[in-house]
Design an enzyme around this catalytic site. Sequence first.
Site, PDB file in Angstrom:
ATOM      1  N   ARG A 151       0.936  -1.191   0.068  1.00 16.98           N
ATOM      2  CA  ARG A 151      -0.082  -0.058  -0.080  1.00 16.98           C
ATOM      3  C   ARG A 151       0.919   1.323  -0.056  1.00 16.98           C
ATOM      4  NH1 ARG A 151      -3.833   2.412   4.597  1.00 16.98           N
ATOM      5  NH2 ARG A 151      -1.889   3.428   5.336  1.00 16.98           N
ATOM      6  N   TYR A 163      -2.581  11.707   6.691  1.00 14.01           N
ATOM      7  CA  TYR A 163      -2.890  10.174   7.287  1.00 14.01           C
ATOM      8  C   TYR A 163      -2.135   9.124   6.238  1.00 14.01           C
ATOM      9  CZ  TYR A 163      -4.755   5.552   6.972  1.00 14.01           C
ATOM     10  OH  TYR A 163      -4.607   4.140   7.152  1.00 14.01           O
ATOM     11  N   ASP A 220      -5.225   3.997  -0.086  1.00 18.50           N
ATOM     12  CA  ASP A 220      -6.152   4.496   0.933  1.00 18.50           C
ATOM     13  C   ASP A 220      -6.442   5.828   0.754  1.00 18.50           C
ATOM     14  OD1 ASP A 220      -8.063   4.489   2.821  1.00 18.50           O
ATOM     15  OD2 ASP A 220      -6.910   3.488   4.186  1.00 18.50           O
ATOM     16  N   HIS A 222      -8.935   6.976   2.387  1.00 21.39           N
ATOM     17  CA  HIS A 222      -9.214   7.461   3.726  1.00 21.39           C
ATOM     18  C   HIS A 222     -10.694   8.506   3.899  1.00 21.39           C
ATOM     19  CE1 HIS A 222      -8.108   7.153   7.917  1.00 21.39           C
ATOM     20  NE2 HIS A 222      -7.947   5.990   7.825  1.00 21.39           N
ATOM     21  N   GLU A 246      -9.016   2.435  -1.845  1.00 22.32           N
ATOM     22  CA  GLU A 246      -9.932   2.067  -0.543  1.00 22.32           C
ATOM     23  C   GLU A 246     -10.569   3.247  -0.290  1.00 22.32           C
ATOM     24  OE1 GLU A 246      -7.169   0.524   2.372  1.00 22.32           O
ATOM     25  OE2 GLU A 246      -8.661   1.081   3.941  1.00 22.32           O
ATOM     26  N   GLU A 272     -13.783  -0.810   6.374  1.00 21.88           N
ATOM     27  CA  GLU A 272     -13.303  -0.741   7.701  1.00 21.88           C
ATOM     28  C   GLU A 272     -14.186  -0.048   8.944  1.00 21.88           C
ATOM     29  OE1 GLU A 272      -9.695   0.978   6.448  1.00 21.88           O
ATOM     30  OE2 GLU A 272      -9.856   2.565   7.921  1.00 21.88           O
ATOM     31  N   ARG A 293     -13.727  -4.574   3.565  1.00 18.70           N
ATOM     32  CA  ARG A 293     -12.601  -4.018   4.315  1.00 18.70           C
ATOM     33  C   ARG A 293     -12.915  -4.608   5.816  1.00 18.70           C
ATOM     34  NH1 ARG A 293      -8.129  -3.805   4.422  1.00 18.70           N
ATOM     35  NH2 ARG A 293      -7.646  -1.598   5.298  1.00 18.70           N
ATOM     36  N   GLU A 349      -4.707  -7.166   5.141  1.00 20.35           N
ATOM     37  CA  GLU A 349      -3.790  -6.005   5.536  1.00 20.35           C
ATOM     38  C   GLU A 349      -2.924  -6.532   6.669  1.00 20.35           C
ATOM     39  OE1 GLU A 349      -5.665  -2.685   7.094  1.00 20.35           O
ATOM     40  OE2 GLU A 349      -4.186  -1.206   6.220  1.00 20.35           O
ATOM     41  N   TRP A 412     -11.297  12.685   8.404  1.00 22.67           N
ATOM     42  CA  TRP A 412      -9.733  12.402   8.536  1.00 22.67           C
ATOM     43  C   TRP A 412      -9.543  11.002   7.800  1.00 22.67           C
ATOM     44  CZ3 TRP A 412      -7.617   8.350  11.308  1.00 22.67           C
ATOM     45  CH2 TRP A 412      -6.190   8.082  11.232  1.00 22.67           C
TER      46      TRP A 412
HETATM   47  O1  EZ4 Z   1      -6.797   4.760  10.031  1.00 24.40           O
HETATM   48  O2  EZ4 Z   1      -7.191   1.557  11.806  1.00 24.40           O
HETATM   49  O3  EZ4 Z   1      -6.559   0.999   6.081  1.00 24.40           O
HETATM   50  N1  EZ4 Z   1      -6.208   1.300   7.150  1.00 24.40           N
HETATM   51  C1  EZ4 Z   1      -6.812   2.254   7.898  1.00 24.40           C
HETATM   52  C2  EZ4 Z   1      -6.382   2.293   9.352  1.00 24.40           C
HETATM   53  C3  EZ4 Z   1      -7.259   3.352  10.130  1.00 24.40           C
HETATM   54  C4  EZ4 Z   1      -7.044   2.868  11.581  1.00 24.40           C
HETATM   55  C5  EZ4 Z   1      -7.897   3.657  12.662  1.00 24.40           C
HETATM   56  O4  EZ4 Z   1      -8.073   3.054  13.579  1.00 24.40           O
HETATM   57  O5  EZ4 Z   1      -7.308   3.005   7.348  1.00 24.40           O
HETATM   58  O6  EZ4 Z   1      -4.799   2.873   9.183  1.00 24.40           O
HETATM   59 CO    CO Z   2      -8.136   2.148   5.538  1.00 24.61          CO
END
Ligand code: EZ4
Ligand code: CO
Length: 412
Positions: A151, A163, A220, A222, A246, A272, A293, A349, A412
């Site tokens: 990733r 992030y 990702d 996010h 993702e 997730e 996820r 992951e 975030w």
């Molecule tokens: O930000 O698990 O794909 N993984 C992620 C993680 C999340 C954290 C949050 O607790 O997006 O790094």
């Molecule tokens: Co993620």
Amino acid sequence: MPSPTTITAVDVLVTSPGRNFVTLRITTADGVVGLGDATLNGRELAVAATLRDHIVPLLLGQDAHRIEDTWQFLYRSVYWRRGPVTMTAIAAVDVALWDIKAKLAGMPLYQLLGGASRSGVLAYAHASGRDVPALLDSVRQRIEEGFRAIRIQTSVPGVRTVYGVSSAPSPTGRYSYEPAKRGPLPAEEDWDSQAYLRHIPGVFETVRAEFGAELPLLHDAHHRLTPIQAARLGTDLEPYRLFWLEDVTPAENQEALRLVRQHTTTPLAIGEIFNTVWDYQTIIREQLIDYVRSSVVHAGGITGLRRILDYAAQYQVKSGMHGPTDISPVGMAAATHLSLAIHNFGIQEYMQHDPITSEVFRTSFTFTDGLLHPGEEPGLGVEYDEDAAERFPYERAYLPFARLADGTIHDW
Ligand code: EZ4
Ligand code: CO
């Protein structure tokens, strides 16, 4: 006399070897012990309280063999269904009961789930860099460690902290990125979607040119884009053939993915932060995603996640279980057993814990040549060292949040 499988003790264990973990330990009259991961990053004590104050009293005296009935009882009797706190608490009970059942059967858990469907579980690692040369070094390092899928996350010019970008290599050279920061308040990060959209395609172009066409690459977003921005990103990344993109949108609104899907063939992964099959109803039925996820930990355990993945299998949607450091070694072990057993496995992951974590959790899963394997110990194959755990008391920690340049709160 209670029957040998009567639940006689349930303990909620909180520890912080490097980061916070919540673990549920269920013991039967015969002294068989099962573990479940109850860690919800940044809200650990909410799950611990739900378990300790509301769920533990319901489990004492029950038969540890009745996994499905216990799941249904905890899900339906609460009346206030779903949600991350409840579903994480149910997951911890569920996984601990599967651990007990597999130990009683004298088998590793994957055998009870149908046996191995493959020789190992393909794992992907994280790589990141403040700039592109640092990112390329990070990818090289992960490949040298044996990872066969990576990733990619980078800083964005003009954005201070983003992030997924490791701030500096640790003194040992070990890759680490821990978004939850200890302290009284969450850290503030910043964000600029347009700067990000301009920057990322060139990063992937460079990574592909350096590492060739075959290396599976993931990314990702996010939850930070609007549907039309996500569509743009997916389209711009098509030449680099991602394994997946993702969390392109904050998918509480499942229908947002329709627009993204109409515009791009870049495979999409999401979920997730989802908790149940209901969160996936539209996106799986309409085939708007390619990978699920959800983790065992946040989606109701082996029982809850298998329900989602069986539904997904009808639509050729595969697993991509969440495996950051906030999934404890207990949660990772459960994921590895389930991933080995199911037919519609995609990828797993694997962020790897700080070595100090292994002072508390002794695991038997292995990572060899890019593949995870749960090992052959009966049950999950994880032991919890309570004396070691007590040396690492809970420390308040929050995930960060983000603001735009004008101060507006952003995802975030
Ligand atoms: O930000 O698990 O794909 N993984 C992620 C993680 C999340 C954290 C949050 O607790 O997006 O790094
Ligand atoms: Co993620």
